[in-house]
Design an enzyme around this catalytic site. Sequence first.
Site, PDB file in Angstrom:
ATOM      1  N   LYS A  44       0.842  -1.208   0.000  1.00 54.50           N
ATOM      2  CA  LYS A  44       0.000   0.000   0.000  1.00 54.50           C
ATOM      3  C   LYS A  44       0.870   1.249   0.000  1.00 54.50           C
ATOM      4  O   LYS A  44       1.957   1.247   0.586  1.00 54.50           O
ATOM      5  CB  LYS A  44      -0.863   0.043   1.249  1.00 54.50           C
ATOM      6  CG  LYS A  44      -1.864  -1.054   1.338  1.00 54.50           C
ATOM      7  CD  LYS A  44      -2.709  -0.819   2.573  1.00 54.50           C
ATOM      8  CE  LYS A  44      -3.251  -2.128   3.075  1.00 54.50           C
ATOM      9  NZ  LYS A  44      -3.805  -2.010   4.412  1.00 54.50           N
ATOM     10  N   GLY A  45       0.360   2.302  -0.566  1.00 55.32           N
ATOM     11  CA  GLY A  45       0.999   3.619  -0.444  1.00 55.32           C
ATOM     12  C   GLY A  45       2.362   3.710  -1.088  1.00 55.32           C
ATOM     13  O   GLY A  45       2.530   3.427  -2.259  1.00 55.32           O
TER      14      GLY A  45
ATOM     15  N   THR B 270       8.504 -11.989  -7.089  1.00 55.11           N
ATOM     16  CA  THR B 270       7.060 -12.168  -7.088  1.00 55.11           C
ATOM     17  C   THR B 270       6.719 -13.622  -7.368  1.00 55.11           C
ATOM     18  O   THR B 270       7.356 -14.253  -8.223  1.00 55.11           O
ATOM     19  CB  THR B 270       6.294 -11.287  -8.115  1.00 55.11           C
ATOM     20  OG1 THR B 270       4.961 -11.797  -8.269  1.00 55.11           O
ATOM     21  CG2 THR B 270       6.927 -11.277  -9.487  1.00 55.11           C
ATOM     22  N   ILE B 271       5.730 -14.141  -6.667  1.00 59.15           N
ATOM     23  CA  ILE B 271       5.292 -15.507  -6.961  1.00 59.15           C
ATOM     24  C   ILE B 271       4.621 -15.560  -8.327  1.00 59.15           C
ATOM     25  O   ILE B 271       4.504 -16.619  -8.913  1.00 59.15           O
ATOM     26  CB  ILE B 271       4.328 -16.062  -5.887  1.00 59.15           C
ATOM     27  CG1 ILE B 271       3.035 -15.251  -5.823  1.00 59.15           C
ATOM     28  CG2 ILE B 271       4.995 -16.155  -4.535  1.00 59.15           C
ATOM     29  CD1 ILE B 271       1.891 -16.001  -5.135  1.00 59.15           C
ATOM     30  N   ASP B 272       4.154 -14.395  -8.829  1.00 58.90           N
ATOM     31  CA  ASP B 272       3.372 -14.388 -10.075  1.00 58.90           C
ATOM     32  C   ASP B 272       4.233 -14.609 -11.325  1.00 58.90           C
ATOM     33  O   ASP B 272       3.696 -14.927 -12.380  1.00 58.90           O
ATOM     34  CB  ASP B 272       2.638 -13.047 -10.231  1.00 58.90           C
ATOM     35  CG  ASP B 272       1.742 -12.738  -9.050  1.00 58.90           C
ATOM     36  OD1 ASP B 272       1.251 -13.680  -8.414  1.00 58.90           O
ATOM     37  OD2 ASP B 272       1.540 -11.540  -8.762  1.00 58.90           O
TER      38      ASP B 272
ATOM     39  N   GLU C 273      -6.561 -16.945 -10.702  1.00 58.40           N
ATOM     40  CA  GLU C 273      -7.471 -15.923 -10.154  1.00 58.40           C
ATOM     41  C   GLU C 273      -7.878 -14.876 -11.199  1.00 58.40           C
ATOM     42  O   GLU C 273      -8.927 -14.264 -11.106  1.00 58.40           O
ATOM     43  CB  GLU C 273      -6.828 -15.223  -8.952  1.00 58.40           C
ATOM     44  CG  GLU C 273      -5.529 -14.486  -9.297  1.00 58.40           C
ATOM     45  CD  GLU C 273      -4.896 -13.759  -8.116  1.00 58.40           C
ATOM     46  OE1 GLU C 273      -5.436 -13.812  -7.003  1.00 58.40           O
ATOM     47  OE2 GLU C 273      -3.834 -13.129  -8.324  1.00 58.40           O
TER      48      GLU C 273
ATOM     49  N   GLN D 180       0.212 -19.864  -0.830  1.00 64.78           N
ATOM     50  CA  GLN D 180       1.195 -19.862  -1.923  1.00 64.78           C
ATOM     51  C   GLN D 180       2.382 -18.944  -1.656  1.00 64.78           C
ATOM     52  O   GLN D 180       3.409 -19.028  -2.308  1.00 64.78           O
ATOM     53  CB  GLN D 180       0.522 -19.415  -3.234  1.00 64.78           C
ATOM     54  CG  GLN D 180      -0.428 -20.425  -3.779  1.00 64.78           C
ATOM     55  CD  GLN D 180      -1.459 -19.816  -4.716  1.00 64.78           C
ATOM     56  OE1 GLN D 180      -1.310 -19.872  -5.924  1.00 64.78           O
ATOM     57  NE2 GLN D 180      -2.506 -19.233  -4.170  1.00 64.78           N
TER      58      GLN D 180
HETATM   59  O1  F6P Z   1       1.411 -10.284  -6.470  1.00 61.74           O
HETATM   60  C1  F6P Z   1       1.382 -11.312  -5.552  1.00 61.74           C
HETATM   61  C2  F6P Z   1      -0.025 -11.625  -5.130  1.00 61.74           C
HETATM   62  O2  F6P Z   1       0.029 -12.707  -4.216  1.00 61.74           O
HETATM   63  C3  F6P Z   1      -0.995 -11.923  -6.275  1.00 61.74           C
HETATM   64  O3  F6P Z   1      -0.844 -13.205  -6.805  1.00 61.74           O
HETATM   65  C4  F6P Z   1      -2.332 -11.660  -5.604  1.00 61.74           C
HETATM   66  O4  F6P Z   1      -3.302 -11.277  -6.539  1.00 61.74           O
HETATM   67  C5  F6P Z   1      -2.003 -10.514  -4.676  1.00 61.74           C
HETATM   68  O5  F6P Z   1      -0.612 -10.524  -4.471  1.00 61.74           O
HETATM   69  C6  F6P Z   1      -2.701 -10.593  -3.349  1.00 61.74           C
HETATM   70  O6  F6P Z   1      -2.381  -9.456  -2.611  1.00 61.74           O
HETATM   71  P1  F6P Z   1      -2.717  -9.232  -1.061  1.00 61.74           P
HETATM   72  O7  F6P Z   1      -1.494  -9.661  -0.295  1.00 61.74           O
HETATM   73  O8  F6P Z   1      -2.948  -7.765  -0.958  1.00 61.74           O
HETATM   74  O9  F6P Z   1      -3.905 -10.055  -0.725  1.00 61.74           O
END
Ligand code: F6P
Length: 365
Positions: A77-78, A141-143, A238, A291
């Site tokens: 955030k921020g 990043t896991i993504d 997702e 995850q």
């Molecule tokens: O970018 C990493 C991630 O885990 C995404 O896969 C997911 O959409 C998002 O962050 C979830 O974010 P938060 O921690 O704000 O729930």
Amino acid sequence: MKKRCLVATGGGDCPGLNAVIRAIVKRASKEQDWEIIGSRDAFDGILRDPMEIVELDNSTVAGIHVRGGTILGTTNKGGPFAWAVKDNDGNWKEEDHSAEMLRKLEFLNVNAVISIGGDGSQRISQQLFEMGCNIIGVPKTIDNDLGATDITFGFPTAVEIATDAVDKLVTTAESHNRILILEVMGREAGWIALHAAVAGGAEVCLIPEIPYNINKVIERINKRIHHSRGFVNIVISEGARSINGNQQYQENDEFGNHNLRLGGAGNRLMHELKKGGVTTDIRVTLLGHLQRGGKPIAYDRILATQFGVKAFEMVLDKEFGKMAALRDGKLVAVPISEAIEKYNYVDLNSDLVQTARDIDISFGD
Ligand code: F6P
């Protein structure tokens, strides 16, 4: 006086962050004239009053490479360009505090900054670099959705966790002759879903890059149920959506969170299947933050360690405005601008997508 390098971890946490921090500190300790400090919760530690800064040395980081999360804390955030402040009416608003942050870094005698983060954090790094900050990026990043690097650490661990979930769901699906849907993370990229579907042996894999036709998904389910086995495993990202629909978001009421939170694609798919006439029992599992938690697998520890060492060497070489990356198996420095320009989508012409099709995994197209 020693030169100072400040380290921050930003965005969603991911397995391997601590291994990067440890590697930076260990590599820097070989240089007599450098010391490492950390900022708590991304750059918030610098922006807060009083500042929250941590001294990092070999004893602070001993053994942390096996731990998940980040010892520095993080936030998605921020940040310095959207710092939350209360106005006179008590309402939160965002202000640009980047200039103040750079002044504070100068006050702390910080000569270089290493920012470990994904897409959002590296956008901040690029803006700070353009304002004159000596900043280096480390991709996480896991993504696996960041451009300019073949892979980000954290992703392989997330794939391992998602695959383990598929394995477990297969045995219960088989016992009950059910359709089990597993929803995994990944934002706009289907990397986790694709890898877990192939590794776990799912029949259907739905990813954002291929909007699905529900009738094709039902065709694949029927082929399986009527001609071979009585159960089906589906992995859905997702960010997946049908050809007629939009992505599914959760309510987003967190102030300063600029990422819309995806979620609910699995449940929506269940309703679409039922509406389409599927009568087999369906259950949905949302894998969620599991995850991102827990210890990194060996591959991630190694990659994170290599990125940490590389990042500090980039500091010594003054390669500011660049990010450590892995390209064709080699550690390189790439412009941060390149990493944020190109979102890393699943390549639909890749060998892995073809392999998935060849073993009869349906993408719903
Ligand atoms: O970018 C990493 C991630 O885990 C995404 O896969 C997911 O959409 C998002 O962050 C979830 O974010 P938060 O921690 O704000 O729930």
